[in-house]
Design a protein around this motif. Structure first.
Motif, PDB file in Angstrom:
ATOM      1  N   GLU A 131       0.818  -1.217   0.000  1.00 22.47           N
ATOM      2  CA  GLU A 131       0.000   0.000   0.000  1.00 22.47           C
ATOM      3  C   GLU A 131       0.851   1.266   0.000  1.00 22.47           C
ATOM      4  O   GLU A 131       0.536   2.240  -0.681  1.00 22.47           O
ATOM      5  N   ASN A 132       1.978   1.249   0.721  1.00 19.67           N
ATOM      6  CA  ASN A 132       2.803   2.456   0.787  1.00 19.67           C
ATOM      7  C   ASN A 132       3.588   2.711  -0.496  1.00 19.67           C
ATOM      8  O   ASN A 132       4.228   3.750  -0.638  1.00 19.67           O
ATOM      9  N   GLY A 133       3.554   1.769  -1.436  1.00 18.27           N
ATOM     10  CA  GLY A 133       4.216   1.964  -2.724  1.00 18.27           C
ATOM     11  C   GLY A 133       3.259   2.223  -3.868  1.00 18.27           C
ATOM     12  O   GLY A 133       3.678   2.303  -5.030  1.00 18.27           O
ATOM     13  N   LEU A 134       1.971   2.387  -3.560  1.00 18.68           N
ATOM     14  CA  LEU A 134       0.977   2.493  -4.635  1.00 18.68           C
ATOM     15  C   LEU A 134       1.123   3.762  -5.455  1.00 18.68           C
ATOM     16  O   LEU A 134       1.039   3.725  -6.692  1.00 18.68           O
ATOM     17  N   ASP A 135       1.346   4.899  -4.812  1.00 15.02           N
ATOM     18  CA  ASP A 135       1.457   6.154  -5.571  1.00 15.02           C
ATOM     19  C   ASP A 135       2.615   6.094  -6.564  1.00 15.02           C
ATOM     20  O   ASP A 135       2.475   6.501  -7.731  1.00 15.02           O
ATOM     21  N   ASP A 136       3.761   5.586  -6.136  1.00 11.75           N
ATOM     22  CA  ASP A 136       4.910   5.461  -7.036  1.00 11.75           C
ATOM     23  C   ASP A 136       4.612   4.461  -8.149  1.00 11.75           C
ATOM     24  O   ASP A 136       5.026   4.657  -9.304  1.00 11.75           O
ATOM     25  N   ALA A 137       3.896   3.395  -7.826  1.00  9.12           N
ATOM     26  CA  ALA A 137       3.568   2.387  -8.832  1.00  9.12           C
ATOM     27  C   ALA A 137       2.633   2.954  -9.895  1.00  9.12           C
ATOM     28  O   ALA A 137       2.781   2.657 -11.091  1.00  9.12           O
ATOM     29  N   ILE A 138       1.674   3.761  -9.482  1.00 10.29           N
ATOM     30  CA  ILE A 138       0.765   4.398 -10.446  1.00 10.29           C
ATOM     31  C   ILE A 138       1.557   5.265 -11.412  1.00 10.29           C
ATOM     32  O   ILE A 138       1.348   5.225 -12.634  1.00 10.29           O
TER      33      ILE A 138
ATOM     34  N   SER B 294       4.748  -2.248   8.794  1.00  8.90           N
ATOM     35  CA  SER B 294       3.686  -3.097   8.269  1.00  8.90           C
ATOM     36  C   SER B 294       2.533  -2.267   7.695  1.00  8.90           C
ATOM     37  O   SER B 294       2.565  -1.032   7.695  1.00  8.90           O
ATOM     38  N   GLU B 295       1.498  -2.971   7.261  1.00 13.24           N
ATOM     39  CA  GLU B 295       0.293  -2.343   6.732  1.00 13.24           C
ATOM     40  C   GLU B 295      -0.780  -2.221   7.809  1.00 13.24           C
ATOM     41  O   GLU B 295      -1.974  -2.304   7.522  1.00 13.24           O
ATOM     42  N   VAL B 296      -0.375  -1.979   9.051  1.00 12.15           N
ATOM     43  CA  VAL B 296      -1.332  -1.919  10.153  1.00 12.15           C
ATOM     44  C   VAL B 296      -2.370  -0.817   9.945  1.00 12.15           C
ATOM     45  O   VAL B 296      -3.539  -0.967  10.316  1.00 12.15           O
ATOM     46  N   GLU B 297      -1.976   0.292   9.328  1.00 16.10           N
ATOM     47  CA  GLU B 297      -2.952   1.368   9.086  1.00 16.10           C
ATOM     48  C   GLU B 297      -4.034   0.922   8.113  1.00 16.10           C
ATOM     49  O   GLU B 297      -5.175   1.401   8.170  1.00 16.10           O
ATOM     50  N   LEU B 298      -3.680  -0.003   7.221  1.00 10.84           N
ATOM     51  CA  LEU B 298      -4.637  -0.524   6.247  1.00 10.84           C
ATOM     52  C   LEU B 298      -5.648  -1.446   6.903  1.00 10.84           C
ATOM     53  O   LEU B 298      -6.773  -1.585   6.416  1.00 10.84           O
ATOM     54  N   PHE B 299      -5.267  -2.075   7.994  1.00 12.37           N
ATOM     55  CA  PHE B 299      -6.116  -3.065   8.650  1.00 12.37           C
ATOM     56  C   PHE B 299      -6.798  -2.456   9.882  1.00 12.37           C
ATOM     57  O   PHE B 299      -7.854  -1.853   9.767  1.00 12.37           O
ATOM     58  N   SER B 300      -6.198  -2.595  11.067  1.00 12.83           N
ATOM     59  CA  SER B 300      -6.867  -2.048  12.249  1.00 12.83           C
ATOM     60  C   SER B 300      -6.947  -0.527  12.199  1.00 12.83           C
ATOM     61  O   SER B 300      -7.863   0.063  12.782  1.00 12.83           O
ATOM     62  N   GLY B 301      -6.009   0.116  11.488  1.00 13.39           N
ATOM     63  CA  GLY B 301      -6.122   1.566  11.331  1.00 13.39           C
ATOM     64  C   GLY B 301      -7.415   1.956  10.639  1.00 13.39           C
ATOM     65  O   GLY B 301      -8.098   2.908  11.053  1.00 13.39           O
ATOM     66  N   THR B 302      -7.785   1.217   9.593  1.00  9.20           N
ATOM     67  CA  THR B 302      -9.050   1.461   8.904  1.00  9.20           C
ATOM     68  C   THR B 302     -10.235   1.124   9.797  1.00  9.20           C
ATOM     69  O   THR B 302     -11.233   1.851   9.836  1.00  9.20           O
ATOM     70  N   VAL B 303     -10.139   0.011  10.528  1.00 13.94           N
ATOM     71  CA  VAL B 303     -11.214  -0.374  11.444  1.00 13.94           C
ATOM     72  C   VAL B 303     -11.454   0.717  12.482  1.00 13.94           C
ATOM     73  O   VAL B 303     -12.605   1.104  12.759  1.00 13.94           O
TER      74      VAL B 303
ATOM     75  N   ASN C 236      -3.872  -5.389  -0.551  1.00 14.32           N
ATOM     76  CA  ASN C 236      -4.770  -5.586   0.576  1.00 14.32           C
ATOM     77  C   ASN C 236      -5.622  -4.347   0.797  1.00 14.32           C
ATOM     78  O   ASN C 236      -5.358  -3.288   0.235  1.00 14.32           O
ATOM     79  N   GLY C 237      -6.638  -4.484   1.646  1.00 12.59           N
ATOM     80  CA  GLY C 237      -7.464  -3.335   1.978  1.00 12.59           C
ATOM     81  C   GLY C 237      -8.641  -3.155   1.033  1.00 12.59           C
ATOM     82  O   GLY C 237      -8.913  -3.994   0.175  1.00 12.59           O
TER      83      GLY C 237
ATOM     84  N   TYR D 190      -3.834  -3.024  17.064  1.00 12.74           N
ATOM     85  CA  TYR D 190      -3.177  -1.817  16.531  1.00 12.74           C
ATOM     86  C   TYR D 190      -2.080  -1.337  17.479  1.00 12.74           C
ATOM     87  O   TYR D 190      -0.933  -1.109  17.060  1.00 12.74           O
ATOM     88  N   ASP D 191      -2.422  -1.199  18.735  1.00 19.82           N
ATOM     89  CA  ASP D 191      -1.449  -0.715  19.717  1.00 19.82           C
ATOM     90  C   ASP D 191      -0.275  -1.685  19.851  1.00 19.82           C
ATOM     91  O   ASP D 191       0.891  -1.259  19.986  1.00 19.82           O
ATOM     92  N   SER D 192      -0.544  -2.978  19.798  1.00 20.14           N
ATOM     93  CA  SER D 192       0.517  -3.978  19.935  1.00 20.14           C
ATOM     94  C   SER D 192       1.493  -3.902  18.771  1.00 20.14           C
ATOM     95  O   SER D 192       2.721  -3.963  18.962  1.00 20.14           O
ATOM     96  N   ILE D 193       0.965  -3.780  17.558  1.00 22.03           N
ATOM     97  CA  ILE D 193       1.827  -3.729  16.375  1.00 22.03           C
ATOM     98  C   ILE D 193       2.624  -2.421  16.353  1.00 22.03           C
ATOM     99  O   ILE D 193       3.827  -2.417  16.039  1.00 22.03           O
ATOM    100  N   LYS D 194       1.986  -1.329  16.714  1.00 20.61           N
ATOM    101  CA  LYS D 194       2.695  -0.052  16.773  1.00 20.61           C
ATOM    102  C   LYS D 194       3.819  -0.104  17.808  1.00 20.61           C
ATOM    103  O   LYS D 194       4.906   0.467  17.594  1.00 20.61           O
TER     104      LYS D 194
END
Length: 305
Positions: free
Chosen positions: A78-85, A268-277, A103-104, A295-299
């Protein structure tokens, strides 16, 4: 119009897996792996391997002139999507179809803003148990790509073109006329599995058997079900059962991408998962304590890098 030229960007686990499968059935020049020069040098110097076999890929830089692709597969994080576009602009033509294996639940919308929503089919990669360590990818189950239009009940010409192509190259797929529900279902699975396996420092086997980790995973997934009803998608217990059955088919020794990221001390993509939740829970006034804990555990783990 038949699909003959395919471009893939992203050589993580899914990019290698898709590229390896397609390379067995397509002329080498018709399958393009798009990457910057530094990455291409790394790939060609050290090789890219899938289940011990060297992948003979055809690499292209974003700057190289080329015929537009008939099909593009985005397989970046997800963090590479803008560059990939930005990198794929030379590969998009009038009749190009785009699939995103990210994902997401947001990448198709982001891609569509640049290239046109009419070019994008919504898609979900599911059933893979691929693990990538360095330049080596291993898997037991290659899974499949599910795709369809954003609007439910539609069976479009784009969908038929992709299905015909995948039939020709023996690529596993499923057409789905309710892709929003499928995508939210995969999101629910990722929220539960990826984060729980990462926090409990285990593997798929650790959440396939009964115990605290599996209980945490299921509780996190049920929080997504509650949010889906507020978002008009309406996941149910039947959807939970379906995705748990998908989980049961994966190699117990396999690990999701988030676990692999934390082991390698990558963010990681934690913002995409529990961050979105958590964002949706604030929007709808619903408590999601399990995802808050994950979220807190992964952070906390990432803060120790």
């Amino acid at each position: 119009m038949e699909i003959s030229r395919v471009s893939i960007i992203g050589l993580g686990a899914l990019g290698i897996l898709f590229g390896y499968q397609l390379s067995k059935q397509m002329p080498k020049q018709n399958l393009r792996i798009v990457a910057d020069q530094n990455r291409i040098h790394k790939y060609t110097s050290h090789g890219v391997y899938c289940n011990g076999e060297l992948c003979e890929f055809n690499y292209m830089t974003p700057e190289q002139p080329c015929e537009p692709a008939d099909l593009i597969i985005f397989a970046v994080k997800e963090n590479g999507l803008d560059d990939a576009i930005e990198a794929m602009k030379k590969h998009v033509g009038e009749n190009t179809i785009i699939l995103s294996a990210l994902n997401g639940i947001s990448s198709e919308e982001i891609i569509g803003r640049t290239f046109g929503h009419d070019k994008v089919l919504y898609s979900v990669a599911q059933g893979m148990d691929a693990v990538k360590v360095g330049n080596q990818l291993t898997y037991e189950n290659k899974g499949m790509l599910c795709f369809g239009e954003r609007e439910a009940g539609v069976d479009s010409e784009k969908m038929q073109r992709v299905a015909n192509f995948f039939d020709q190259v023996d690529f596993p797929y499923e057409v789905d006329v309710n892709m929003m529900k499928r995508q939210w279902g995969k999101f629910m699975l990722n929220v539960g599995v990826n984060q729980t396996v990462a926090v409990y420092e285990t593997n798929y086997g650790g959440v396939q058997r009964q115990g605290k980790a599996r209980d945490t995973m299921v509780a996190a997934m049920k929080e997504v079900i509650a949010l889906s009803k507020k978002e008009g998608v309406d996941l149910s217990e039947d959807d939970l059962t379906y995705w748990l059955q998908i989980l049961a088919t994966l190699s117990p020794e396999g690990k999701p991408s988030m676990r692999q990221d934390l082991e390698a001390k990558r963010y990681s993509e934690v913002e995409l998962f529990s961050g979105t939740v958590l964002e949706l829970s604030r929007k709808h006034g619903i408590q999601t304590p399990v995802n808050r804990y994950l979220y807190d555990s992964i952070k906390r783990i990432e803060s120790q890098y």
